[in-house]
Design a protein around this motif. Structure first.
Motif, PDB file in Angstrom:
ATOM      1  N   THR A 163       0.858  -1.186   0.000  1.00 26.72           N
ATOM      2  CA  THR A 163       0.000   0.000   0.000  1.00 26.72           C
ATOM      3  C   THR A 163       0.889   1.229   0.000  1.00 26.72           C
ATOM      4  O   THR A 163       1.798   1.340   0.826  1.00 26.72           O
ATOM      5  N   ILE A 164       0.632   2.145  -0.916  1.00 24.10           N
ATOM      6  CA  ILE A 164       1.426   3.374  -0.943  1.00 24.10           C
ATOM      7  C   ILE A 164       0.774   4.361   0.026  1.00 24.10           C
ATOM      8  O   ILE A 164      -0.354   4.800  -0.190  1.00 24.10           O
ATOM      9  N   ARG A 165       1.496   4.693   1.088  1.00 20.54           N
ATOM     10  CA  ARG A 165       0.941   5.614   2.083  1.00 20.54           C
ATOM     11  C   ARG A 165       0.925   7.049   1.543  1.00 20.54           C
ATOM     12  O   ARG A 165       0.039   7.831   1.847  1.00 20.54           O
ATOM     13  N   GLY A 166       1.930   7.374   0.758  1.00 24.59           N
ATOM     14  CA  GLY A 166       1.952   8.712   0.173  1.00 24.59           C
ATOM     15  C   GLY A 166       3.368   9.127  -0.170  1.00 24.59           C
ATOM     16  O   GLY A 166       4.323   8.366   0.018  1.00 24.59           O
ATOM     17  N   VAL A 167       3.449  10.337  -0.695  1.00 31.65           N
ATOM     18  CA  VAL A 167       4.752  10.895  -1.084  1.00 31.65           C
ATOM     19  C   VAL A 167       5.167  11.935  -0.059  1.00 31.65           C
ATOM     20  O   VAL A 167       4.353  12.751   0.385  1.00 31.65           O
ATOM     21  N   VAL A 168       6.433  11.895   0.318  1.00 35.03           N
ATOM     22  CA  VAL A 168       7.013  12.948   1.150  1.00 35.03           C
ATOM     23  C   VAL A 168       7.893  13.783   0.233  1.00 35.03           C
ATOM     24  O   VAL A 168       8.826  13.260  -0.377  1.00 35.03           O
ATOM     25  N   LEU A 169       7.558  15.032   0.108  1.00 29.44           N
ATOM     26  CA  LEU A 169       8.338  15.935  -0.741  1.00 29.44           C
ATOM     27  C   LEU A 169       9.382  16.594   0.145  1.00 29.44           C
ATOM     28  O   LEU A 169       9.042  17.363   1.054  1.00 29.44           O
ATOM     29  N   ASN A 170      10.645  16.249  -0.104  1.00 30.28           N
ATOM     30  CA  ASN A 170      11.721  16.711   0.776  1.00 30.28           C
ATOM     31  C   ASN A 170      12.589  17.752   0.084  1.00 30.28           C
ATOM     32  O   ASN A 170      12.691  17.793  -1.130  1.00 30.28           O
ATOM     33  N   ARG A 171      13.202  18.596   0.880  1.00 34.10           N
ATOM     34  CA  ARG A 171      14.140  19.629   0.414  1.00 34.10           C
ATOM     35  C   ARG A 171      13.449  20.648  -0.495  1.00 34.10           C
ATOM     36  O   ARG A 171      14.002  21.043  -1.508  1.00 34.10           O
ATOM     37  N   THR A 172      12.238  21.019  -0.108  1.00 31.76           N
ATOM     38  CA  THR A 172      11.539  22.017  -0.914  1.00 31.76           C
ATOM     39  C   THR A 172      12.072  23.408  -0.566  1.00 31.76           C
ATOM     40  O   THR A 172      12.523  23.666   0.555  1.00 31.76           O
ATOM     41  N   SER A 173      12.023  24.294  -1.570  1.00 31.42           N
ATOM     42  CA  SER A 173      12.452  25.678  -1.342  1.00 31.42           C
ATOM     43  C   SER A 173      11.437  26.559  -2.072  1.00 31.42           C
ATOM     44  O   SER A 173      10.425  26.070  -2.544  1.00 31.42           O
ATOM     45  N   PHE A 174      11.724  27.811  -2.128  1.00 32.53           N
ATOM     46  CA  PHE A 174      10.794  28.679  -2.855  1.00 32.53           C
ATOM     47  C   PHE A 174      11.296  28.922  -4.278  1.00 32.53           C
ATOM     48  O   PHE A 174      10.918  29.870  -4.919  1.00 32.53           O
ATOM     49  N   ASP A 175      12.153  28.019  -4.753  1.00 32.95           N
ATOM     50  CA  ASP A 175      12.697  28.179  -6.099  1.00 32.95           C
ATOM     51  C   ASP A 175      11.591  27.908  -7.126  1.00 32.95           C
ATOM     52  O   ASP A 175      10.862  26.920  -7.013  1.00 32.95           O
ATOM     53  N   SER A 176      11.523  28.771  -8.133  1.00 35.21           N
ATOM     54  CA  SER A 176      10.441  28.611  -9.109  1.00 35.21           C
ATOM     55  C   SER A 176      10.626  27.363  -9.969  1.00 35.21           C
ATOM     56  O   SER A 176       9.700  26.921 -10.645  1.00 35.21           O
ATOM     57  N   SER A 177      11.832  26.769  -9.958  1.00 35.79           N
ATOM     58  CA  SER A 177      12.025  25.547 -10.761  1.00 35.79           C
ATOM     59  C   SER A 177      11.509  24.304 -10.029  1.00 35.79           C
ATOM     60  O   SER A 177      11.405  23.227 -10.615  1.00 35.79           O
ATOM     61  N   ASP A 178      11.190  24.436  -8.747  1.00 34.37           N
ATOM     62  CA  ASP A 178      10.648  23.289  -7.996  1.00 34.37           C
ATOM     63  C   ASP A 178       9.301  22.874  -8.582  1.00 34.37           C
ATOM     64  O   ASP A 178       8.472  23.730  -8.907  1.00 34.37           O
ATOM     65  N   LEU A 179       9.074  21.565  -8.659  1.00 33.62           N
ATOM     66  CA  LEU A 179       7.731  21.097  -8.991  1.00 33.62           C
ATOM     67  C   LEU A 179       6.807  21.443  -7.823  1.00 33.62           C
ATOM     68  O   LEU A 179       7.236  21.436  -6.671  1.00 33.62           O
ATOM     69  N   THR A 180       5.558  21.737  -8.115  1.00 36.50           N
ATOM     70  CA  THR A 180       4.608  22.045  -7.043  1.00 36.50           C
ATOM     71  C   THR A 180       3.994  20.743  -6.511  1.00 36.50           C
ATOM     72  O   THR A 180       4.095  19.693  -7.156  1.00 36.50           O
ATOM     73  N   VAL A 181       3.341  20.861  -5.361  1.00 38.33           N
ATOM     74  CA  VAL A 181       2.667  19.695  -4.775  1.00 38.33           C
ATOM     75  C   VAL A 181       1.657  19.123  -5.771  1.00 38.33           C
ATOM     76  O   VAL A 181       1.589  17.910  -5.994  1.00 38.33           O
ATOM     77  N   LYS A 182       0.911  19.989  -6.390  1.00 37.46           N
ATOM     78  CA  LYS A 182      -0.118  19.522  -7.344  1.00 37.46           C
ATOM     79  C   LYS A 182       0.516  18.786  -8.519  1.00 37.46           C
ATOM     80  O   LYS A 182       0.005  17.762  -8.969  1.00 37.46           O
ATOM     81  N   GLU A 183       1.626  19.327  -9.010  1.00 36.64           N
ATOM     82  CA  GLU A 183       2.304  18.663 -10.136  1.00 36.64           C
ATOM     83  C   GLU A 183       2.807  17.286  -9.731  1.00 36.64           C
ATOM     84  O   GLU A 183       2.647  16.310 -10.462  1.00 36.64           O
ATOM     85  N   VAL A 184       3.414  17.198  -8.548  1.00 42.56           N
ATOM     86  CA  VAL A 184       3.932  15.911  -8.072  1.00 42.56           C
ATOM     87  C   VAL A 184       2.779  14.917  -7.912  1.00 42.56           C
ATOM     88  O   VAL A 184       2.873  13.755  -8.326  1.00 42.56           O
ATOM     89  N   GLU A 185       1.677  15.382  -7.352  1.00 46.10           N
ATOM     90  CA  GLU A 185       0.532  14.479  -7.164  1.00 46.10           C
ATOM     91  C   GLU A 185      -0.010  14.008  -8.514  1.00 46.10           C
ATOM     92  O   GLU A 185      -0.431  12.862  -8.658  1.00 46.10           O
ATOM     93  N   LYS A 186       0.020  14.887  -9.485  1.00 49.28           N
ATOM     94  CA  LYS A 186      -0.477  14.509 -10.812  1.00 49.28           C
ATOM     95  C   LYS A 186       0.461  13.504 -11.481  1.00 49.28           C
ATOM     96  O   LYS A 186       0.021  12.507 -12.046  1.00 49.28           O
ATOM     97  N   ILE A 187       1.743  13.739 -11.388  1.00 51.36           N
ATOM     98  CA  ILE A 187       2.716  12.832 -12.019  1.00 51.36           C
ATOM     99  C   ILE A 187       2.646  11.449 -11.377  1.00 51.36           C
ATOM    100  O   ILE A 187       2.612  10.430 -12.053  1.00 51.36           O
ATOM    101  N   LEU A 188       2.629  11.433 -10.057  1.00 50.68           N
ATOM    102  CA  LEU A 188       2.748  10.152  -9.344  1.00 50.68           C
ATOM    103  C   LEU A 188       1.389   9.533  -9.027  1.00 50.68           C
ATOM    104  O   LEU A 188       1.325   8.391  -8.556  1.00 50.68           O
TER     105      LEU A 188
END
Ligand SMILES: Nc1ncnc2c1ncn2[C@@H]1O[C@H](COP(=O)(O)OP(=O)(O)OP(=O)(O)O)[C@@H](O)[C@H]1O
Ligand SMILES: [Mg+2]
Length: 261
Positions: A163-188
């Protein structure tokens, strides 16, 4: 049998060991009898996070048939327990990988909460850990290069019945090149259950051999890890996902590269 959670990411250096160590201490602080297993048999380093290096009996000895798993469990900081893999190359040479599955199951039976820190890639150790852990926490950094590896890990884990409990997004910053939470959820196609910021306290803690959860309880990354711990054992609601713009064309390209069209 209690709860066993495999901490995996596919990609190297996303923070699996850092999160395993600190999440383990945070769970212990919540009163859970928590054990962390370093399943990175070849490149072990959990013991450095917990100040447990140089222990006499390690997972290497257990997998060599020289010791019982019970003898490789040590009291770590903050009430957590840990099984070091062993960092010595001569210990690694004696490892019989066929024993791993049985050892993991035996350990899972003994623990209220077992966290399994796995290596990067999708080798046999990762496969055994993914099939042992009842739940999988996928660790990703918010970069495009992390996504295909974590997506492959998720697909393999699901095939193994985890069972996949979920994704932990680590080492986030305010860099505009970071994927957003919504994008990560959509990809995965998986919920992001925690967002852990880039935090200099994490590296300082490693240098001081004391988990950040104990050394800097109010550091932003620590606050996020403690919230994740509470959420995992049902003591706190999941973090709400911020509303963000939909993903880019990259998502389709990535999936096209992994799945046959
Ligand atoms: N939130 C964070 N803020 C700052 N540094 C971090 C954070 N999380 C992890 N790091 C740093 O990133 C590096 C890699 O972390 P870690 O060793 O936990 O990754 P890993 O996924 O276990 O790597 P491997 O795949 O090699 O096992 C370490 O130097 C660690 O201190
Ligand atoms: Mg690691």
């Amino acid at each position: 049998m209690g709860l066993s959670i495999t901490i995996a990411s596919g990609k190297g250096g996303t923070g699996k060991t850092t999160i395993s160590a600190n999440l383990g201490v945070a769970l212990a602080q919540l009163g859970k009898d928590t054990t962390i297993l370093d399943a990175d048999i070849g490149m072990a380093n959990l013991e450095l996070h917990l100040g447990l290096e140089g222990m006499k009996t390690t997972l290497h000895n257990v997998l060599a048939g020289e010791a019982d798993i019970k003898d490789a469990i040590y009291d770590g900081p903050g009430g957590v327990r840990a099984v070091p893999a062993g960092m010595r190359l001569d210990g690694l040479r004696k490892v019989e990988y066929d024993r791993l599955k049985g050892v993991l199951h035996e350990l899972a039976e003994m623990c209220e909460v077992l966290l399994i820190d796995v290596p990067s890639g999708i080798g046999r150790t990762v496969i055994v850990a993914l099939s042992t852990g009842e739940e999988i926490l996928l660790i990703a950094t918010p970069e495009i290069s992390a996504m295909s590896d974590v997506l492959k890990t998720k697909i393999v884990a699901k095939k193994l019945g985890a069972t996949i409990r979920g994704v932990v997004l680590n080492r986030t910053s305010f860099d505009s090149s970071d994927l957003t939470v919504k994008e990560v959820e959509k990809i995965l196609e998986t919920k992001v259950v925690a967002v852990i910021p880039e935090d200099a306290e994490i590296k300082r803690s490693l240098a001081s051999e004391q988990p950040a959860v104990l050394r800097s309880p109010n550091a932003p990354a620590v606050v996020a890890i403690k919230r994740l711990a509470a959420n995992l054992v049902g003591e706190e609601e999941e973090q709400p996902t911020p509303l963000e713009p939909p993903g880019k064309g990259f998502i389709e390209r990535l999936k096209g590269g992994i799945f046959k069209r």
